[in-house]
Design a protein around this motif. Sequence first.
Motif, PDB file in Angstrom:
ATOM      1  N   GLN A 231       0.881  -1.287  -0.075  1.00  0.00           N
ATOM      2  CA  GLN A 231       0.010  -0.065  -0.139  1.00  0.00           C
ATOM      3  C   GLN A 231       0.716   1.176  -0.082  1.00  0.00           C
ATOM      4  O   GLN A 231       0.532   2.288  -0.705  1.00  0.00           O
ATOM      5  N   HIS A 232       1.887   1.379   0.844  1.00  0.00           N
ATOM      6  CA  HIS A 232       2.705   2.542   1.067  1.00  0.00           C
ATOM      7  C   HIS A 232       3.567   2.759  -0.208  1.00  0.00           C
ATOM      8  O   HIS A 232       3.909   3.624  -0.386  1.00  0.00           O
ATOM      9  N   SER A 233       3.922   1.654  -0.946  1.00  0.00           N
ATOM     10  CA  SER A 233       4.692   1.550  -2.183  1.00  0.00           C
ATOM     11  C   SER A 233       3.909   2.638  -3.100  1.00  0.00           C
ATOM     12  O   SER A 233       4.787   3.323  -4.091  1.00  0.00           O
ATOM     13  N   ARG A 234       2.782   3.049  -3.035  1.00  0.00           N
ATOM     14  CA  ARG A 234       2.009   3.806  -4.086  1.00  0.00           C
ATOM     15  C   ARG A 234       1.976   5.271  -3.655  1.00  0.00           C
ATOM     16  O   ARG A 234       1.248   6.052  -4.497  1.00  0.00           O
ATOM     17  N   ARG A 235       2.229   5.548  -2.450  1.00  0.00           N
ATOM     18  CA  ARG A 235       1.875   6.896  -1.976  1.00  0.00           C
ATOM     19  C   ARG A 235       2.403   7.935  -2.671  1.00  0.00           C
ATOM     20  O   ARG A 235       1.725   9.124  -2.942  1.00  0.00           O
ATOM     21  N   ALA A 236       3.471   7.894  -3.486  1.00  0.00           N
ATOM     22  CA  ALA A 236       4.127   9.256  -4.085  1.00  0.00           C
ATOM     23  C   ALA A 236       3.122   9.366  -5.462  1.00  0.00           C
ATOM     24  O   ALA A 236       3.356  10.279  -5.792  1.00  0.00           O
ATOM     25  N   ALA A 259      11.142  -1.396  -4.971  1.00  0.00           N
ATOM     26  CA  ALA A 259      11.988  -2.374  -4.026  1.00  0.00           C
ATOM     27  C   ALA A 259      10.966  -2.559  -2.759  1.00  0.00           C
ATOM     28  O   ALA A 259      11.014  -3.739  -2.562  1.00  0.00           O
ATOM     29  N   ALA A 260      10.103  -1.707  -2.401  1.00  0.00           N
ATOM     30  CA  ALA A 260       9.303  -2.133  -1.301  1.00  0.00           C
ATOM     31  C   ALA A 260       8.412  -3.223  -2.069  1.00  0.00           C
ATOM     32  O   ALA A 260       7.885  -4.347  -1.115  1.00  0.00           O
ATOM     33  N   ILE A 261       7.744  -3.033  -3.221  1.00  0.00           N
ATOM     34  CA  ILE A 261       6.970  -4.004  -3.837  1.00  0.00           C
ATOM     35  C   ILE A 261       7.577  -5.371  -3.884  1.00  0.00           C
ATOM     36  O   ILE A 261       6.990  -6.486  -3.598  1.00  0.00           O
ATOM     37  N   GLY A 262       8.855  -5.433  -4.347  1.00  0.00           N
ATOM     38  CA  GLY A 262       9.658  -6.673  -4.323  1.00  0.00           C
ATOM     39  C   GLY A 262       9.879  -7.215  -3.039  1.00  0.00           C
ATOM     40  O   GLY A 262       9.808  -8.642  -2.871  1.00  0.00           O
ATOM     41  N   GLU A 263      10.025  -6.473  -1.942  1.00  0.00           N
ATOM     42  CA  GLU A 263      10.331  -7.039  -0.621  1.00  0.00           C
ATOM     43  C   GLU A 263       8.864  -7.785  -0.107  1.00  0.00           C
ATOM     44  O   GLU A 263       8.764  -8.689   0.580  1.00  0.00           O
ATOM     45  N   ALA A 264       7.779  -6.977  -0.445  1.00  0.00           N
ATOM     46  CA  ALA A 264       6.398  -7.109  -0.015  1.00  0.00           C
ATOM     47  C   ALA A 264       6.123  -8.652  -0.658  1.00  0.00           C
ATOM     48  O   ALA A 264       5.731  -9.645  -0.066  1.00  0.00           O
ATOM     49  N   VAL A 265       6.389  -8.725  -1.931  1.00  0.00           N
ATOM     50  CA  VAL A 265       5.881  -9.980  -2.657  1.00  0.00           C
ATOM     51  C   VAL A 265       6.807 -11.229  -2.206  1.00  0.00           C
ATOM     52  O   VAL A 265       6.071 -12.475  -1.918  1.00  0.00           O
ATOM     53  N   ALA A 266       7.894 -11.209  -1.739  1.00  0.00           N
ATOM     54  CA  ALA A 266       8.814 -12.120  -1.251  1.00  0.00           C
ATOM     55  C   ALA A 266       8.239 -12.548   0.103  1.00  0.00           C
ATOM     56  O   ALA A 266       8.378 -13.635   0.827  1.00  0.00           O
ATOM     57  N   LEU A 267       7.628 -11.768   0.957  1.00  0.00           N
ATOM     58  CA  LEU A 267       7.238 -12.044   2.287  1.00  0.00           C
ATOM     59  C   LEU A 267       5.642 -12.605   2.233  1.00  0.00           C
ATOM     60  O   LEU A 267       5.257 -13.330   3.103  1.00  0.00           O
ATOM     61  N   LEU A 268       5.066 -12.610   1.049  1.00  0.00           N
ATOM     62  CA  LEU A 268       3.674 -13.155   1.207  1.00  0.00           C
ATOM     63  C   LEU A 268       3.525 -14.383   1.644  1.00  0.00           C
ATOM     64  O   LEU A 268       4.318 -15.303   0.980  1.00  0.00           O
ATOM     65  N   GLN A 278      -5.452 -10.120   2.154  1.00  0.00           N
ATOM     66  CA  GLN A 278      -5.553  -8.806   1.918  1.00  0.00           C
ATOM     67  C   GLN A 278      -4.033  -8.256   1.274  1.00  0.00           C
ATOM     68  O   GLN A 278      -4.066  -7.770   0.059  1.00  0.00           O
ATOM     69  N   ALA A 279      -2.995  -8.810   1.688  1.00  0.00           N
ATOM     70  CA  ALA A 279      -1.686  -8.684   0.982  1.00  0.00           C
ATOM     71  C   ALA A 279      -1.892  -9.267  -0.265  1.00  0.00           C
ATOM     72  O   ALA A 279      -1.401  -8.620  -1.368  1.00  0.00           O
ATOM     73  N   ARG A 280      -2.087 -10.315  -0.391  1.00  0.00           N
ATOM     74  CA  ARG A 280      -2.188 -11.035  -1.756  1.00  0.00           C
ATOM     75  C   ARG A 280      -3.007 -10.222  -2.649  1.00  0.00           C
ATOM     76  O   ARG A 280      -2.980 -10.256  -4.061  1.00  0.00           O
ATOM     77  N   ILE A 281      -4.275  -9.581  -2.159  1.00  0.00           N
ATOM     78  CA  ILE A 281      -5.062  -8.979  -2.925  1.00  0.00           C
ATOM     79  C   ILE A 281      -4.328  -7.785  -3.480  1.00  0.00           C
ATOM     80  O   ILE A 281      -4.358  -7.183  -4.919  1.00  0.00           O
ATOM     81  N   ALA A 282      -3.614  -7.027  -2.792  1.00  0.00           N
ATOM     82  CA  ALA A 282      -2.957  -5.658  -2.827  1.00  0.00           C
ATOM     83  C   ALA A 282      -1.987  -6.155  -3.939  1.00  0.00           C
ATOM     84  O   ALA A 282      -1.444  -5.217  -4.907  1.00  0.00           O
ATOM     85  N   ALA A 283      -1.083  -7.404  -3.741  1.00  0.00           N
ATOM     86  CA  ALA A 283      -0.318  -7.908  -5.124  1.00  0.00           C
ATOM     87  C   ALA A 283      -0.959  -7.886  -6.390  1.00  0.00           C
ATOM     88  O   ALA A 283       0.019  -7.825  -7.299  1.00  0.00           O
ATOM     89  N   CYS A 284      -2.306  -7.978  -6.492  1.00  0.00           N
ATOM     90  CA  CYS A 284      -2.666  -8.304  -7.727  1.00  0.00           C
ATOM     91  C   CYS A 284      -2.633  -6.827  -8.534  1.00  0.00           C
ATOM     92  O   CYS A 284      -2.903  -7.144  -9.567  1.00  0.00           O
ATOM     93  N   ASP A 291      -4.829  -7.495 -11.873  1.00  0.00           N
ATOM     94  CA  ASP A 291      -5.426  -8.998 -12.022  1.00  0.00           C
ATOM     95  C   ASP A 291      -6.914  -8.800 -11.126  1.00  0.00           C
ATOM     96  O   ASP A 291      -6.666  -9.758 -10.085  1.00  0.00           O
ATOM     97  N   TRP A 292      -7.787  -8.365 -11.663  1.00  0.00           N
ATOM     98  CA  TRP A 292      -9.005  -8.470 -11.220  1.00  0.00           C
ATOM     99  C   TRP A 292      -9.671  -9.735 -10.666  1.00  0.00           C
ATOM    100  O   TRP A 292     -10.325  -9.942  -9.626  1.00  0.00           O
ATOM    101  N   PRO A 293      -9.645 -10.686 -11.700  1.00  0.00           N
ATOM    102  CA  PRO A 293     -10.311 -12.136 -11.459  1.00  0.00           C
ATOM    103  C   PRO A 293      -9.623 -12.648 -10.227  1.00  0.00           C
ATOM    104  O   PRO A 293     -10.400 -13.607  -9.475  1.00  0.00           O
ATOM    105  N   THR A 294      -8.427 -12.617 -10.140  1.00  0.00           N
ATOM    106  CA  THR A 294      -7.659 -13.276  -9.021  1.00  0.00           C
ATOM    107  C   THR A 294      -8.010 -12.389  -7.578  1.00  0.00           C
ATOM    108  O   THR A 294      -8.133 -12.896  -6.351  1.00  0.00           O
TER     109      THR A 294
END
Length: 393
Positions: A231-236, A259-268, A278-284, A291-294
């Motif tokens: 979520q925070h990766s999109r603030r700017a 970089a934050a997105i890559g870290e987050a995806v590795a944490l899922l 919710q994190a997996r939804i944000a990763a869509c 990826d709305w269907p997922t």
Amino acid sequence: MTDTARAVADAGVESRPRIVAALIRITGDWTLAEDCAQEALALALERWPKDGVPANPGGWLMTVARNRAVDVLRRATVERRKLEELAMLASTEPEEVPAVDDRLRLIFTCCHPALALEARVALTLRTIAGVPAADIARTFLVTESTMTRRLTRAKAKIATAGIPYRVPTGAALTERLPGVLAVLYLLFTRGYDTEGEPAFAEEAIRLARLLRALMPGEPEVSGLLALFLLQHSRRAARRDADGNLLTLDQQDRGRWDHAAIGEAVALLPAQPGPYALQARIAACHVASPSDWPTAATLYDELYGLLPTPVIALNRAVAHGYAHGAASGLVLLAEARAGGALDAYPYVLAVEADLTARAGDVERAVSLFERAAAAAPTEPERRALLTRAEDLTR
């Protein structure tokens, strides 16, 4: 900020929770612990520019705070046992202190369910993060004196109600952890909202990192941290040059923190807990297009775990994008049944968006205008009116 001031600030972020937690464990005095930690940081700002930054900044701060606590307790003629325990605190390597356990105790004590939720958030900000009472008061829309009284009452309740300064174990830990995560989630939300304090969102991320380091085997902790980072990766990219809010599809993805997105995806985590989902939804939304269907499938799973009105609303949005506006409107009607969302300010905006994409422009314009009138902030009001104007062009 000078290099020395930056060194003090960095040492404070890293070491303050350790110091406060250790002193609370030994003295049982929250105010004394906070004051001694603050005085150590103030002395560092005075001494380090002249003497240089010590090789072990955290150890230096722990020593100063410990010595200050000893002085105060001696003047108060407190029992010798506490003085002896304080004297045993290592003055060199912070790792020699049972700091991990102490910090975890502090987090669980601040987030104890016997305290009101807002008190838990405020106490976490003040005690663990060291946020000044004035800044906390501003986000809660109260005066500094009112917030100071609330914090004092919360600390007094911990003492008078006998709230234990410990981490629960076994089934109790499983029961208590969601409450701790809920406090961090609310803290992040207060910083990520349209008019929120960005520093609070950043502090929630820092505390989530700390909690994950202390509890690496808890998948929901990893899920919460991943959610925050995504979520925070999109603030700017959330606003244009004029400060207007941008929808996800309008944002410049080049401005996202990849970089934050890559870290987050590795944490899922693979486990289907509420925060992990919710994190997996944000990763869509990392992909372009989203990826709305997922996301819709994951919302179905999340709604099965947490059938709340807000999740039902978001589920309707996801299905509307994944399977067509008509599908979303059906789920929206179901979510609104019973009136649980009547006072929620974003329902009309969702209905307006789905209605516009269903082709009913006239009704969508009316709904966007009504949604703008109910919007809680001026940037959101402007964004909704812009959507209405765009439909009439």
